[in-house]
Design a protein around this motif. Structure first.
Motif, PDB file in Angstrom:
ATOM      1  N   ARG A 126       1.117  -1.595  -0.261  1.00  0.00           N
ATOM      2  CA  ARG A 126       0.200  -0.018  -0.425  1.00  0.00           C
ATOM      3  C   ARG A 126       0.927   1.502   0.162  1.00  0.00           C
ATOM      4  NH1 ARG A 126      -4.959  -1.322   3.875  1.00  0.00           N
ATOM      5  NH2 ARG A 126      -5.750  -2.961   2.983  1.00  0.00           N
ATOM      6  N   ALA A 127       1.927   1.146   0.741  1.00  0.00           N
ATOM      7  CA  ALA A 127       2.665   2.398   1.132  1.00  0.00           C
ATOM      8  C   ALA A 127       3.890   2.674  -0.624  1.00  0.00           C
ATOM      9  CB  ALA A 127       3.969   2.561   1.813  1.00  0.00           C
ATOM     10  N   GLU A 128       3.647   1.225  -1.556  1.00  0.00           N
ATOM     11  CA  GLU A 128       4.606   1.981  -2.685  1.00  0.00           C
ATOM     12  C   GLU A 128       3.536   2.001  -3.361  1.00  0.00           C
ATOM     13  OE1 GLU A 128       5.921  -2.234  -3.283  1.00  0.00           O
ATOM     14  OE2 GLU A 128       8.093  -1.907  -1.720  1.00  0.00           O
ATOM     15  N   GLN A 129       2.142   1.722  -3.090  1.00  0.00           N
ATOM     16  CA  GLN A 129       1.006   2.240  -4.210  1.00  0.00           C
ATOM     17  C   GLN A 129       0.355   3.491  -4.034  1.00  0.00           C
ATOM     18  OE1 GLN A 129      -2.397  -0.452  -3.696  1.00  0.00           O
ATOM     19  NE2 GLN A 129      -1.533  -1.303  -5.509  1.00  0.00           N
ATOM     20  N   LEU A 130       1.208   3.857  -2.816  1.00  0.00           N
ATOM     21  CA  LEU A 130       0.968   5.565  -3.215  1.00  0.00           C
ATOM     22  C   LEU A 130       1.965   6.615  -3.009  1.00  0.00           C
ATOM     23  CD1 LEU A 130      -1.114   5.180   0.993  1.00  0.00           C
ATOM     24  CD2 LEU A 130      -1.819   5.869  -1.339  1.00  0.00           C
ATOM     25  N   GLU A 131       2.911   6.068  -2.912  1.00  0.00           N
ATOM     26  CA  GLU A 131       4.519   6.581  -3.220  1.00  0.00           C
ATOM     27  C   GLU A 131       4.709   6.733  -4.966  1.00  0.00           C
ATOM     28  OE1 GLU A 131       7.388   5.377  -0.951  1.00  0.00           O
ATOM     29  OE2 GLU A 131       6.901   5.768   0.549  1.00  0.00           O
ATOM     30  N   GLN A 132       3.756   5.972  -6.051  1.00  0.00           N
ATOM     31  CA  GLN A 132       3.751   5.474  -7.066  1.00  0.00           C
ATOM     32  C   GLN A 132       3.904   7.087  -7.768  1.00  0.00           C
ATOM     33  OE1 GLN A 132       1.502   2.244  -8.936  1.00  0.00           O
ATOM     34  NE2 GLN A 132       3.104   1.396  -7.945  1.00  0.00           N
ATOM     35  N   PRO A 133       4.710   7.654  -8.733  1.00  0.00           N
ATOM     36  CA  PRO A 133       4.597   8.975  -9.518  1.00  0.00           C
ATOM     37  C   PRO A 133       3.637   8.999 -10.550  1.00  0.00           C
ATOM     38  CG  PRO A 133       6.393   7.829 -10.556  1.00  0.00           C
ATOM     39  CD  PRO A 133       6.210   6.711  -8.883  1.00  0.00           C
ATOM     40  N   LEU A 134       3.175   9.857 -10.526  1.00  0.00           N
ATOM     41  CA  LEU A 134       1.645   9.963 -11.710  1.00  0.00           C
ATOM     42  C   LEU A 134       2.513   9.859 -12.522  1.00  0.00           C
ATOM     43  CD1 LEU A 134      -0.614  13.014 -10.234  1.00  0.00           C
ATOM     44  CD2 LEU A 134      -0.847  10.096 -10.174  1.00  0.00           C
ATOM     45  N   ASP A 135       1.661   9.105 -13.742  1.00  0.00           N
ATOM     46  CA  ASP A 135       2.113   9.280 -15.419  1.00  0.00           C
ATOM     47  C   ASP A 135       1.935  10.267 -16.028  1.00  0.00           C
ATOM     48  OD1 ASP A 135      -0.370   9.280 -15.892  1.00  0.00           O
ATOM     49  OD2 ASP A 135      -0.265   7.091 -16.784  1.00  0.00           O
ATOM     50  N   SER A 136       2.251  10.663 -17.217  1.00  0.00           N
ATOM     51  CA  SER A 136       2.016  12.049 -17.799  1.00  0.00           C
ATOM     52  C   SER A 136       0.510  12.141 -18.228  1.00  0.00           C
ATOM     53  CB  SER A 136       2.783  12.717 -19.128  1.00  0.00           C
ATOM     54  OG  SER A 136       2.356  10.867 -20.350  1.00  0.00           O
ATOM     55  N   ARG A 137      -0.550  11.764 -18.258  1.00  0.00           N
ATOM     56  CA  ARG A 137      -1.538  11.868 -19.049  1.00  0.00           C
ATOM     57  C   ARG A 137      -2.465  12.222 -17.450  1.00  0.00           C
ATOM     58  NH1 ARG A 137      -5.109   6.946 -19.403  1.00  0.00           N
ATOM     59  NH2 ARG A 137      -6.009   7.651 -17.310  1.00  0.00           N
ATOM     60  N   GLU A 138      -1.941  11.585 -15.735  1.00  0.00           N
ATOM     61  CA  GLU A 138      -2.459  11.609 -15.271  1.00  0.00           C
ATOM     62  C   GLU A 138      -2.043  13.419 -14.543  1.00  0.00           C
ATOM     63  OE1 GLU A 138      -3.156   7.217 -12.752  1.00  0.00           O
ATOM     64  OE2 GLU A 138      -1.149   8.237 -12.897  1.00  0.00           O
ATOM     65  N   GLN A 139      -0.954  12.898 -14.444  1.00  0.00           N
ATOM     66  CA  GLN A 139       0.121  14.462 -14.722  1.00  0.00           C
ATOM     67  C   GLN A 139      -1.143  16.218 -15.270  1.00  0.00           C
ATOM     68  OE1 GLN A 139       2.035  15.264 -11.486  1.00  0.00           O
ATOM     69  NE2 GLN A 139       1.531  16.953 -11.807  1.00  0.00           N
ATOM     70  N   ALA A 140      -1.112  16.147 -16.151  1.00  0.00           N
ATOM     71  CA  ALA A 140      -1.868  16.479 -17.162  1.00  0.00           C
ATOM     72  C   ALA A 140      -3.068  17.102 -16.252  1.00  0.00           C
ATOM     73  CB  ALA A 140      -2.621  16.335 -18.756  1.00  0.00           C
ATOM     74  N   LYS A 141      -3.854  16.511 -16.449  1.00  0.00           N
ATOM     75  CA  LYS A 141      -4.652  15.935 -16.084  1.00  0.00           C
ATOM     76  C   LYS A 141      -5.306  17.032 -14.735  1.00  0.00           C
ATOM     77  CE  LYS A 141      -9.235  14.081 -14.775  1.00  0.00           C
ATOM     78  NZ  LYS A 141     -10.470  12.174 -15.454  1.00  0.00           N
ATOM     79  N   LEU A 142      -4.394  16.577 -13.725  1.00  0.00           N
ATOM     80  CA  LEU A 142      -3.775  16.942 -11.676  1.00  0.00           C
ATOM     81  C   LEU A 142      -3.189  18.194 -12.418  1.00  0.00           C
ATOM     82  CD1 LEU A 142      -3.697  16.875  -8.957  1.00  0.00           C
ATOM     83  CD2 LEU A 142      -1.420  16.288  -9.722  1.00  0.00           C
ATOM     84  N   ASP A 143      -3.040  18.972 -13.947  1.00  0.00           N
ATOM     85  CA  ASP A 143      -2.624  20.765 -13.740  1.00  0.00           C
ATOM     86  C   ASP A 143      -3.930  21.325 -14.475  1.00  0.00           C
ATOM     87  OD1 ASP A 143       0.344  19.731 -12.709  1.00  0.00           O
ATOM     88  OD2 ASP A 143       1.017  19.863 -15.001  1.00  0.00           O
ATOM     89  N   GLN A 144      -4.468  20.795 -14.934  1.00  0.00           N
ATOM     90  CA  GLN A 144      -5.708  21.176 -15.119  1.00  0.00           C
ATOM     91  C   GLN A 144      -6.601  21.657 -14.172  1.00  0.00           C
ATOM     92  OE1 GLN A 144      -7.871  19.119 -17.934  1.00  0.00           O
ATOM     93  NE2 GLN A 144      -9.011  20.810 -18.224  1.00  0.00           N
ATOM     94  N   LEU A 145      -7.243  20.908 -13.627  1.00  0.00           N
ATOM     95  CA  LEU A 145      -7.835  20.748 -11.942  1.00  0.00           C
ATOM     96  C   LEU A 145      -7.424  21.707 -11.191  1.00  0.00           C
ATOM     97  CD1 LEU A 145      -8.372  17.278 -10.927  1.00  0.00           C
ATOM     98  CD2 LEU A 145     -10.160  19.093 -11.648  1.00  0.00           C
ATOM     99  N   LEU A 146      -6.242  21.497 -10.759  1.00  0.00           N
ATOM    100  CA  LEU A 146      -4.865  22.903 -10.178  1.00  0.00           C
ATOM    101  C   LEU A 146      -5.390  24.863 -10.475  1.00  0.00           C
ATOM    102  CD1 LEU A 146      -1.904  21.066  -9.237  1.00  0.00           C
ATOM    103  CD2 LEU A 146      -4.287  22.043  -7.599  1.00  0.00           C
ATOM    104  N   LYS A 147      -5.513  24.626 -11.975  1.00  0.00           N
ATOM    105  CA  LYS A 147      -5.418  25.771 -12.935  1.00  0.00           C
ATOM    106  C   LYS A 147      -7.050  26.179 -12.849  1.00  0.00           C
ATOM    107  CE  LYS A 147      -2.020  25.372 -16.291  1.00  0.00           C
ATOM    108  NZ  LYS A 147      -1.575  25.270 -17.890  1.00  0.00           N
ATOM    109  N   SER A 148      -7.635  25.246 -12.642  1.00  0.00           N
ATOM    110  CA  SER A 148      -9.180  26.185 -12.323  1.00  0.00           C
ATOM    111  C   SER A 148      -9.851  26.175 -11.496  1.00  0.00           C
ATOM    112  CB  SER A 148     -10.525  24.136 -13.505  1.00  0.00           C
ATOM    113  OG  SER A 148      -9.972  23.225 -12.283  1.00  0.00           O
ATOM    114  N   SER A 149      -8.887  25.225 -10.294  1.00  0.00           N
ATOM    115  CA  SER A 149      -9.177  25.788  -9.076  1.00  0.00           C
ATOM    116  C   SER A 149      -8.859  27.113  -8.710  1.00  0.00           C
ATOM    117  CB  SER A 149      -9.367  24.416  -8.042  1.00  0.00           C
ATOM    118  OG  SER A 149      -7.926  24.264  -7.764  1.00  0.00           O
TER     119      SER A 149
END
Length: 160
Positions: A126-149
């Motif tokens: 579980r700890a390893e799953q939580l520490e995995q970096p986001l892939d490029s698609r997930e990172q783009a989606k997160l950046d978009q959500l952060l900009k919109s907020s």
């Protein structure tokens, strides 16, 4: 030919049923004998009691137990004699000693160790799953959500 066959059959029938029949003075002695041969393991057979074994040693032990009962020995004396000769293995219910305690406790200890190991393994995964970096698609989606907020305006979701 028939005259020879009948005596041979009688001879082989008597040899096959050569099981000794023990005569007892009292029913108490007979029940003690039956309890001993049902509760003691044959040293050569695998997990078979003396009553059910046809081995030579089982026959000798049944005779020996019979003789000890006829000599007036107590149950403890007979059991101690058998254990002295063959060890605790001869008893189906060995006494609780240091050696047998290991046999009783080992499965419980191993079960506890297995449960702890499984819990630690699940937590580590579980700890390893939580520490995995986001892939490029997930990172783009997160950046978009952060900009919109940050702007306060909802933006269009990209079509996948």
């Amino acid at each position: 030919m028939h005259k020879l066959l009948i005596p041979l059959l009688i001879f082989f029938a008597s040899v096959c049923s050569a099981e000794a029949i023990y005569q007892f003075d009292s029913e108490v002695d007979e029940s003690r004998f039956n309890a001993f041969i049902n509760e003691m393991r044959c040293p050569t057979c695998q997990s078979q009691n003396l009553a059910g074994s046809d081995s030579m040693i089982a026959q000798d032990l049944r005779r020996d137990i019979y003789e000890q009962i006829q000599d007036g020995r107590s149950d403890k004396e007979i059991t101690d004699n058998m254990v002295a000769r063959y060890g605790d293995y001869i008893l189906y219910r060995p006494p609780l000693t240091g050696a047998t305690l290991v046999l009783w406790a080992a499965p419980i200890v191993l079960l506890i160790i297995a449960i702890v190991a499984i819990i630690l393994l699940v937590r580590k995964r579980r700890a390893e799953q939580l520490e995995q970096p986001l892939d490029s698609r997930e990172q783009a989606k997160l950046d978009q959500l952060l900009k919109s907020s940050a702007t306060g305006k909802p933006q269009e979701q990209p079509h996948e």
